[in-house]
Design an enzyme around this catalytic site. Structure first.
Site, PDB file in Angstrom:
ATOM      1  CB  SER A   1      -0.972  -2.648  -7.490  1.00  0.00           C
ATOM      2  OG  SER A   1      -0.907  -1.400  -7.757  1.00  0.00           O
TER       3      SER A   1
ATOM      4  CE  LYS B   1      -4.134  -0.500  -5.909  1.00  0.00           C
ATOM      5  NZ  LYS B   1      -2.920   0.737  -5.139  1.00  0.00           N
TER       6      LYS B   1
END
Length: 207
Positions: free
Chosen positions: A123, A160
């Protein structure tokens, strides 16, 4: 430390300057470009010479795996803990969460790293954080929009890029195949920012 040649001292000075200005060591390519070497191999040879003379330590497998040794002290560093699965409601560095300890100097990263986290998935691949990498993390709650953070939602830990708008947290992936994670702080009580990413160790460095 054994005496250095003028060229070796030049390389060492560059390492120190780069650490002071960017918070991380330069890559071999950056050293070559800055000092006019014809190839990264020339930079590597100078780094090996500095390592043999006790000026630096080279950490295999990490493109920025260079640590400047403090020759005023011979104390060994303790290493960094690798955090595994985390139970909700418990501190991330609780003893039961530590899977191993790696002989990595926390001061190699700026700000100083407090623990390592193994990366799963792709990701964050667009910023070079790949599956299997060890992410160096500085523990802090003081974070800004745009920083890459380690966040915990219940018993899940994720890496993230942070965006906060009022009571809404957006955790953005660096891969267009992944949607953002949206957290409403008024509804989700088991949410914590555990720290910020300060470096990575490539996944083959410890094989």
């Amino acid at each position: 430390m054994r005496p250095l040649t003028a060229r070796q001292q030049e390389v060492l000075d560059l390492l120190k300057r780069h650490l002071e200005t960017t918070g991380m060591p330069p890559t071999r390519a950056e050293i070559s470009r800055e000092l006019g070497f014809k190839s990264a191999n020339a930079a590597e040879e100078h780094l090996k010479a500095l390592s043999r003379k006790g000026a630096i330590e080279i950490i295999p497998g990490a493109s920025r795996g260079i640590r400047i040794l403090d020759n005023s002290s011979n104390d060994e560093f303790d290493g960094l803990p690798l955090v595994g699965r985390v139970a909700a409601g418990e501190p991330i560095l609780a003893e039961q969460h530590i899977e191993a300890t790696y002989r990595v100097d926390a001061d190699m990263f700026k700000p100083q790293a407090d623990f390592l986290l193994k990366v799963y998935g792709l990701s964050m691949k667009n910023v070079g954080i790949l599956d299997g990498d060890l992410l160096a993390v500085h523990s802090t709650k003081d974070v800004r929009n745009g920083q890459i953070v380690v966040a915990r939602i219940e018993d899940e830990v994720t890496v993230k890029r942070l965006e906060k708008k009022g009571s809404i947290i957006y955790l953005h992936a660096e891969n267009e195949e992944f949607d953002p994670i949206v957290v409403n702080l008024e509804e989700q009580k088991n949410f914590e920012i555990e720290g910020i990413a300060v470096g990575i160790i490539r996944n083959n460095a410890w094989m």
